[in-house]
Motif scaffolding. Sequence first.
Motif, PDB file in Angstrom:
ATOM      1  N   ALA A 385       0.823  -1.210   0.000  1.00 16.88           N
ATOM      2  CA  ALA A 385       0.000   0.000   0.000  1.00 16.88           C
ATOM      3  C   ALA A 385       0.857   1.260   0.000  1.00 16.88           C
ATOM      4  O   ALA A 385       0.581   2.217  -0.752  1.00 16.88           O
ATOM      5  N   GLN A 463      -6.357  -1.750   6.664  1.00 17.46           N
ATOM      6  CA  GLN A 463      -6.814  -1.294   5.345  1.00 17.46           C
ATOM      7  C   GLN A 463      -7.451   0.084   5.439  1.00 17.46           C
ATOM      8  O   GLN A 463      -7.175   0.975   4.629  1.00 17.46           O
ATOM      9  N   THR A 464      -8.292   0.276   6.450  1.00 15.89           N
ATOM     10  CA  THR A 464      -8.920   1.590   6.651  1.00 15.89           C
ATOM     11  C   THR A 464      -7.874   2.642   6.979  1.00 15.89           C
ATOM     12  O   THR A 464      -7.910   3.762   6.444  1.00 15.89           O
ATOM     13  N   ALA A 466      -4.645   2.657   6.235  1.00 14.33           N
ATOM     14  CA  ALA A 466      -3.815   2.958   5.059  1.00 14.33           C
ATOM     15  C   ALA A 466      -4.554   3.893   4.110  1.00 14.33           C
ATOM     16  O   ALA A 466      -3.960   4.832   3.557  1.00 14.33           O
ATOM     17  N   ASP A 467      -5.845   3.663   3.921  1.00 12.25           N
ATOM     18  CA  ASP A 467      -6.634   4.554   3.054  1.00 12.25           C
ATOM     19  C   ASP A 467      -6.665   5.970   3.626  1.00 12.25           C
ATOM     20  O   ASP A 467      -6.506   6.954   2.886  1.00 12.25           O
ATOM     21  N   ARG A 468      -6.869   6.092   4.928  1.00 16.88           N
ATOM     22  CA  ARG A 468      -6.920   7.422   5.551  1.00 16.88           C
ATOM     23  C   ARG A 468      -5.581   8.133   5.430  1.00 16.88           C
ATOM     24  O   ARG A 468      -5.523   9.337   5.134  1.00 16.88           O
ATOM     25  N   LYS A 470      -3.166   7.610   3.217  1.00 20.49           N
ATOM     26  CA  LYS A 470      -2.880   7.959   1.818  1.00 20.49           C
ATOM     27  C   LYS A 470      -3.698   9.168   1.372  1.00 20.49           C
ATOM     28  O   LYS A 470      -3.183  10.069   0.689  1.00 20.49           O
ATOM     29  N   LYS A 471      -4.963   9.209   1.768  1.00 22.84           N
ATOM     30  CA  LYS A 471      -5.795  10.364   1.400  1.00 22.84           C
ATOM     31  C   LYS A 471      -5.266  11.646   2.018  1.00 22.84           C
ATOM     32  O   LYS A 471      -5.227  12.696   1.371  1.00 22.84           O
TER      33      LYS A 471
END
Length: 482
Positions: A385, A463-464, A466-468, A470-471
């Motif tokens: 990620a 996963q959540t 990593a998304d936060r 990256k955003k």
Amino acid sequence: MAAQISGISSTCSVASFKNQSPFDSHSSIRSSTLSFSSNLNGNLSIKSLETRTSQKSSTICSAVLVEHNSEQMEVDTTLSPRVNSVKPSKTVAITDQATALVEAGVPVIRLAAGEPDFDTPAVIAQAGINAIREGYTRYTPNAGTLELRTAICKKLKEENGLSYTPDQIVVSNGAKQSILQAILAVCSPGDEVIVPAPFWVSYPEMARLADATPVILPATISENFLLDPKLLESKLTEKSRLLILCSPSNPTGSVYPKELLQEIARVVAKHPRLLVISDEIYEHIIYSPAVHTSFASLPGMWERTLTVNGFSKAFAMTGWRLGYIAGPKHFIAACNKIQSQSTSGASSIAQKAAVAALGMGHAGGEDVSHMVKAFRERRDFLVSAFRELDGVKISEPQGAFYLFLDFSHYYGTEVDGFGLIKDSESLCRYLLEKGQVALVPGDAFGDDSCIRISYAASLSDLQTAADRIKKAILTLNTPSNI
């Protein structure tokens, strides 16, 4: 709030940190006053009491006034220079602050703590329950039960190739206590403790508690954060007393190959005063093809190595508080003496549980293997990620459950409504505020270019998170893009 208690007058400040960044020591603090004044008739009178249930508070006593014969004296509340030289643990502070936010209803994902998210294996827990039910709740010998120390000797022989007798083992309330006692036992004021960086946050502070001087030797991400033997040799002096090695490493997950340890051992052998603490607490959390090597197993190193291990990480027993140290009897007896005058022996219940843990099979058997498999899956996901982010440098961890990522590419970025991201601490504050993910700044570990991510959390949470992250990162305009 004010209250009266007979014979004592004191003033305290209650500092509220609600709605303020947990990393910002310069944020404004609202305070109220707690005062105690003399009442010679001995009655307790509470004039007012203010309770705050919606926020966390910290109380700091600034002065103590004692009334005697109608004269007030101010009591000296200064602390020792030794304590004042020690920095509080940033990992503990951030973990506590993230927990407080979650309890207040903020959906923070906590990736700061260094503990497995698995339950203690059932066979271990049952051994603890049985110990309680069978009345095994009294003091044990200071160094630990003979049963446990014998089991530890068997483990060290079979898994690490190290020969010890039970009188060369001291069981303590966690590996942290084992390390501190070892440093106190062998260091004199002015001695130097060699600490490769990145380091576990407590190593330098433990050296300071022993009136020793931590000497930090930096390693870079291009070297997989492993100590360069040539750098070590160039920094050793007649004051060098201890070298602390941690493999697998907290915070980097790096594992020292046997060949590199052999090079380090050749340097150590040239310095008669130099001892080694080998912190092997993450020994069983290791990813093939990496292999763990105990430093004391190398030629000539048994006599000068203090091997530290424990049950917290591999067996998910962080709350049981149990670790141990093994080494030459002269040094171990000194550690035992310190323990006898501080905490005395570790919990009898935890020691029974530890015997069960060591009976689960080689390297912890199926239960530990299951945990390691899950950690590896999580590591692989996060590495993949974050490789999608421009400018992020990664050294893929070979053990433990941490990623230590270089985010310095994003330093120097000005963020509207937040301010300048200038270092690891401000980046972690930004990610907590913008992404609601709690991480630990790399400056706590001696490398300000990085941040530490613990993947001792469920894959869905990672996963959540990593998304936060990256955003939040992708909204930045880096200096090179401005």
